[in-house]
Design a protein around this motif. Sequence first.
Motif, PDB file in Angstrom:
ATOM      1  N   ALA A 114       2.039   0.128  10.989  1.00 22.11           N
ATOM      2  CA  ALA A 114       1.822   0.924   9.599  1.00 22.11           C
ATOM      3  C   ALA A 114       3.464   1.170   9.005  1.00 22.11           C
ATOM      4  CB  ALA A 114       1.311   2.339  10.098  1.00 22.11           C
ATOM      5  N   TYR A 115       3.104   1.507   8.272  1.00 23.23           N
ATOM      6  CA  TYR A 115       3.663   1.236   7.023  1.00 23.23           C
ATOM      7  C   TYR A 115       3.634   3.021   6.564  1.00 23.23           C
ATOM      8  CZ  TYR A 115       5.274  -3.162   6.159  1.00 23.23           C
ATOM      9  OH  TYR A 115       5.737  -4.491   6.867  1.00 23.23           O
ATOM     10  N   THR A 116       4.807   3.792   6.385  1.00 23.11           N
ATOM     11  CA  THR A 116       4.214   5.399   5.726  1.00 23.11           C
ATOM     12  C   THR A 116       4.784   5.846   4.931  1.00 23.11           C
ATOM     13  OG1 THR A 116       6.044   6.603   7.494  1.00 23.11           O
ATOM     14  CG2 THR A 116       3.553   5.960   8.281  1.00 23.11           C
ATOM     15  N   THR A 117       4.635   7.008   4.107  1.00 21.23           N
ATOM     16  CA  THR A 117       4.840   7.689   2.732  1.00 21.23           C
ATOM     17  C   THR A 117       5.290   9.049   3.542  1.00 21.23           C
ATOM     18  OG1 THR A 117       3.093   8.362   1.489  1.00 21.23           O
ATOM     19  CG2 THR A 117       3.838   6.405   1.741  1.00 21.23           C
ATOM     20  N   SER A 118       5.947   9.689   3.328  1.00 21.16           N
ATOM     21  CA  SER A 118       5.919  11.312   2.757  1.00 21.16           C
ATOM     22  C   SER A 118       6.453  11.306   1.092  1.00 21.16           C
ATOM     23  CB  SER A 118       6.630  11.921   4.096  1.00 21.16           C
ATOM     24  OG  SER A 118       7.618  11.940   4.118  1.00 21.16           O
ATOM     25  N   TRP A 119       5.894  12.940   0.496  1.00 27.33           N
ATOM     26  CA  TRP A 119       6.322  12.912  -0.459  1.00 27.33           C
ATOM     27  C   TRP A 119       5.923  14.752  -0.223  1.00 27.33           C
ATOM     28  CZ3 TRP A 119       0.899  13.977  -1.213  1.00 27.33           C
ATOM     29  CH2 TRP A 119       0.249  13.462  -1.188  1.00 27.33           C
ATOM     30  N   GLY A 120       6.945  15.786  -1.068  1.00 28.69           N
ATOM     31  CA  GLY A 120       6.588  17.342  -1.581  1.00 28.69           C
ATOM     32  C   GLY A 120       6.808  17.793  -2.603  1.00 28.69           C
ATOM     33  N   GLY A 128       0.420  -1.504  -0.200  1.00 30.71           N
ATOM     34  CA  GLY A 128      -0.032   0.133   0.107  1.00 30.71           C
ATOM     35  C   GLY A 128       0.438   2.038  -0.028  1.00 30.71           C
ATOM     36  N   ALA A 129       2.068   1.005   0.512  1.00 30.92           N
ATOM     37  CA  ALA A 129       2.787   2.187   0.993  1.00 30.92           C
ATOM     38  C   ALA A 129       3.577   2.961  -0.300  1.00 30.92           C
ATOM     39  CB  ALA A 129       3.899   2.052   2.051  1.00 30.92           C
ATOM     40  N   TRP A 147       4.170   5.819  -5.494  1.00 32.03           N
ATOM     41  CA  TRP A 147       4.313   5.683  -7.523  1.00 32.03           C
ATOM     42  C   TRP A 147       3.034   6.160  -7.512  1.00 32.03           C
ATOM     43  CZ3 TRP A 147       8.799   4.418  -7.661  1.00 32.03           C
ATOM     44  CH2 TRP A 147       9.643   3.665  -8.002  1.00 32.03           C
ATOM     45  N   THR A 148       2.177   6.478  -6.353  1.00 33.16           N
ATOM     46  CA  THR A 148       1.119   7.645  -7.541  1.00 33.16           C
ATOM     47  C   THR A 148       1.424   8.961  -7.131  1.00 33.16           C
ATOM     48  OG1 THR A 148      -0.844   6.199  -6.454  1.00 33.16           O
ATOM     49  CG2 THR A 148      -1.331   8.401  -6.392  1.00 33.16           C
ATOM     50  N   ARG A 149       1.025   9.632  -6.023  1.00 35.54           N
ATOM     51  CA  ARG A 149       2.278  10.565  -5.811  1.00 35.54           C
ATOM     52  C   ARG A 149       3.402  10.673  -7.606  1.00 35.54           C
ATOM     53  NH1 ARG A 149      -2.929  11.520  -4.900  1.00 35.54           N
ATOM     54  NH2 ARG A 149      -2.761   9.722  -3.126  1.00 35.54           N
ATOM     55  N   LEU A 150       4.321  10.452  -6.814  1.00 37.22           N
ATOM     56  CA  LEU A 150       5.630  10.620  -7.686  1.00 37.22           C
ATOM     57  C   LEU A 150       4.836  10.240  -9.543  1.00 37.22           C
ATOM     58  CD1 LEU A 150       8.157  11.167  -7.653  1.00 37.22           C
ATOM     59  CD2 LEU A 150       8.855   8.383  -9.045  1.00 37.22           C
ATOM     60  N   GLY A 151       3.947   9.701 -10.173  1.00 34.34           N
ATOM     61  CA  GLY A 151       3.155  10.031 -10.788  1.00 34.34           C
ATOM     62  C   GLY A 151       2.858  11.426 -11.159  1.00 34.34           C
ATOM     63  N   GLN A 152       2.015  12.115  -9.964  1.00 29.79           N
ATOM     64  CA  GLN A 152       1.436  13.271 -10.374  1.00 29.79           C
ATOM     65  C   GLN A 152       2.388  14.437  -9.849  1.00 29.79           C
ATOM     66  OE1 GLN A 152      -1.003  12.940  -6.523  1.00 29.79           O
ATOM     67  NE2 GLN A 152      -2.075  11.768  -8.087  1.00 29.79           N
ATOM     68  N   TYR A 153       2.823  13.773  -9.468  1.00 29.45           N
ATOM     69  CA  TYR A 153       4.318  15.142 -10.073  1.00 29.45           C
ATOM     70  C   TYR A 153       5.215  14.917 -11.436  1.00 29.45           C
ATOM     71  CZ  TYR A 153       4.767  15.651  -5.253  1.00 29.45           C
ATOM     72  OH  TYR A 153       4.439  15.488  -3.732  1.00 29.45           O
ATOM     73  N   GLU A 154       5.143  13.646 -12.219  1.00 26.66           N
ATOM     74  CA  GLU A 154       5.300  14.133 -12.785  1.00 26.66           C
ATOM     75  C   GLU A 154       4.593  14.475 -14.000  1.00 26.66           C
ATOM     76  OE1 GLU A 154       5.739   9.732 -14.448  1.00 26.66           O
ATOM     77  OE2 GLU A 154       7.192   9.891 -16.247  1.00 26.66           O
ATOM     78  N   HIS A 198       9.189   6.875   0.073  1.00 26.65           N
ATOM     79  CA  HIS A 198       9.034   5.341   1.346  1.00 26.65           C
ATOM     80  C   HIS A 198      10.160   5.403   2.750  1.00 26.65           C
ATOM     81  CE1 HIS A 198       7.394   1.575   2.567  1.00 26.65           C
ATOM     82  NE2 HIS A 198       6.776   0.958   1.302  1.00 26.65           N
ATOM     83  N   LEU A 199       8.738   5.857   3.153  1.00 24.40           N
ATOM     84  CA  LEU A 199       9.446   6.162   5.362  1.00 24.40           C
ATOM     85  C   LEU A 199       9.507   4.323   5.909  1.00 24.40           C
ATOM     86  CD1 LEU A 199       8.469   9.416   6.076  1.00 24.40           C
ATOM     87  CD2 LEU A 199       9.923   8.175   4.904  1.00 24.40           C
ATOM     88  N   GLY A 200       9.029   3.654   4.805  1.00 23.36           N
ATOM     89  CA  GLY A 200       8.617   1.552   5.839  1.00 23.36           C
ATOM     90  C   GLY A 200       8.305   1.859   7.106  1.00 23.36           C
TER      91      GLY A 200
END
Lengths: 495, 495
Positions: free
Chosen positions: A259-265, A175-176, A181-188, A236-238
Amino acid sequence: MSDESQELGITESKSHKPGEWYAEVVQKAGIADYAPMGGFIVTKPRGYALWERLQDELDGRFKETGVDNVYFPMFIPESFLEREKDIVEGFDPEVAWVTHGGHDELEERLAVRPTSESIIAPFMADWTRSHRDLPLRLNQWCSVVRWEATETKPFFRTKEFMWQEGHTAHASDEGAWNEVWTRLGQYEELYEDFLAIPVLRGKKPEHDKFPGADTTTTVEALMPDGKSVQGGTSHHLGQSFAEAFDITFVDEDEDEQTAYTTSWGLSWRALGALIMTHSDDQGLVLPPTVAPTQAVIVPIWQEDTKEKVLEYAEEIAADLEEAGVRVELDDRDERNPGFKFNEHELNGVPLRLEIGPNEVDDEEVTLVHRPDNENVVADRSGLVESVESNLETVYDKLYAAAEETLEENVREADSPEEIMGTIGKHGGYVRVPWCGDQACEEAIKEKVSAEIVMQPLAEEGGETTGVPEAPNDDDAECAVCGEPADEIAYFAKSY
Amino acid sequence: MSDESQELGITESKSHKPGEWYAEVVQKAGIADYAPMGGFIVTKPRGYALWERLQDELDGRFKETGVDNVYFPMFIPESFLEREKDIVEGFDPEVAWVTHGGHDELEERLAVRPTSESIIAPFMADWTRSHRDLPLRLNQWCSVVRWEATETKPFFRTKEFMWQEGHTAHASDEGAWNEVWTRLGQYEELYEDFLAIPVLRGKKPEHDKFPGADTTTTVEALMPDGKSVQGGTSHHLGQSFAEAFDITFVDEDEDEQTAYTTSWGLSWRALGALIMTHSDDQGLVLPPTVAPTQAVIVPIWQEDTKEKVLEYAEEIAADLEEAGVRVELDDRDERNPGFKFNEHELNGVPLRLEIGPNEVDDEEVTLVHRPDNENVVADRSGLVESVESNLETVYDKLYAAAEETLEENVREADSPEEIMGTIGKHGGYVRVPWCGDQACEEAIKEKVSAEIVMQPLAEEGGETTGVPEAPNDDDAECAVCGEPADEIAYFAKSY
């Protein structure tokens, strides 16, 4: 008037003095000014309008994919930063500290947020109890402060910068990864479909990850001066943040899980990349997608033709506005058409509509593309469609030019000398097999200040993985040390 | 399940313990949480969604009336604050100071902005050269910090709060006054036409103006607990800021003139007023204008009717969405209708659509109003119009209730005892003739902590003036000291 024209025009050249040219475009096109404190800028109306359009675009994509906006305090107690040792080590030298409130010294220093993981994570822990609370996807638009002692470069290097920071928690590693990939794809997509800038996607080398992250993915854009810009990162913050901050949940079998966490900016650096990529020696150039004004109508009249020209121009402005085109009719009396042409060029209006008495008589309009001044004569009937298709053409031209620059500037190399020589001569990216040892990067960095900005990612069954692409050749050797290499790395100078 | 229901419900009573009730609604309806540092809050998804809707609404009005958004640094050097002595005196005890960047002490302390006049004014000076540059209208959406040592009350009292601050410069006093009224009028419209809260407009007494202002105008809203909330302020700054920061321009006769400036701000306190005004012992109540979800469809089925009920509900959801209604279909399997009713009541969804097998057979829908549970049976044909008109009805009910409370709670008084007695017994506003002496306010304030929150403004030729309304009676005496009174003042307790 001559003074004003001089003040208006760009005097530096993009190809000869890219740094000075950039600073001049930013100031003269009304994008930003330097604040009195080094490292800070003032974002002026035309600059902020670009940021608002970018925000709208990206925020819409976030909301369509399950993200909720929130707002957390701008201050973080020192003890909170310390709960995640990697964060505190990563940002300690760059934190601005509030020590006094009014006349009193605070009991505990407060960091002005350099990023918000350590204040958001405890709340994510509180809000995550059951697997039904996951995924939890939060985002905030705010500014952050990093006290880096470097020369100010608007949008590229400032102590305070605006950005969005997304923070999510998931029940599974998969899920993480999907989130990353969803956010990286949106940045792209933001870069390629909205800012007309092609990007390369990949991961940062292990030694250059976000503090505490398992994997940092990035989109990188090549600037015309040959340097790479990190356009947005998705981490991916693992389970490291989840463990440090107790982000746990009860799963379907009633067992407690971490849980597994992510952050994106993505920051306003995207505006810097936008301005630097497309603009030219006449000033700002903007893709019609992001331009606050997409088309400007400049009527050209003599006293005896003024009435009919203006009437025709107003009808056209009304038609375009009704069709949703962001159009401006520049009917100022006190400026001549030449002055207006220059001003709208400087400000980066993508399409100019010239209307003189001949156009009225022939029921036509002359459309002029920014940046290449290509002229198209369009019939009055069907003008809305012509304007829309010419706006698309302008977008395509800008994208194609940027794409050509990128494609021409990815080169290969077999030795440290070749890496350094290529970067010295051409800039751009040098794609090499790499052994994975940071020392090999350091050897290059010391001599030509180029580093590994990105590693392309391997695909497996049509899906991107978090693992670097391997060289085609099984016997590949690291281009720096000659040891066996099983990763590809891109060297470049970077902002 | 019983635990969850308990957790869901509001346990405090609005009429008996308004403070505790407010805190509970804010937390349980997912609006905000308390941050670990006293004085700070975390704005959660449903709370931030309200702020976004309010921003959109007000920002649209600003943009239609010539305002440009900008962004200035969050830090202000101490020496800049000192250039406007009234500002520094006014805010000095409340400023959070940044003293260190990374490991180094700063040469000059930086204030975290308490308001931005002193960093924006120097740029307004720089950008204002000719009368053609005026009016200059800038606005920023940001957060500011004021280090007040009071108990935290979400949106009412927090050290960091979100707001917009507008800053304008004009060639004439009249131009500045027009600006002041335009913005005050927009604040009034926001409250009355968007938040369903009637307001009183007026000016603050001379001794309670914004530091450095000539006149501070305000809209005040009465809360159900009898206290007044300052809903937004619009300041005529005269020429004091322009003189301190050299905001001058060359007029049409080539003479140098000093500009007139204004500033105006509205904070997230508006959200506090919104929540406190309309909500009840079942939870949040929201006008449909601001509600993120305007209508929720709750299907009610047994196993054998599930398919037809859901199909009917989905069609209706699609119709409403197409018509622009913000609708949600709550088709969760794991919750029963009663649980859903309670949850959506708690979260303040203005209209509930109940759909069971009978509704399907009769081609009807039952509409239930929040907050009064009035039921309306609507035909399936013409449902979109029914939903829209019932949403309007809900708005009108909320506005009418708030208006009735306001009208019942403006009372008159002739003596200090009567002022204090009325406020002690009823709360609300006490309208009195006043001599203009601050000592008379102090005499009341010391005893019942009520103050002059507003003075209604005189009209002249149908236009509002900056001058307080006079008593009807020429021989009026100050209700506190008995001296001649030529102004009207409203006493109230306030937030």
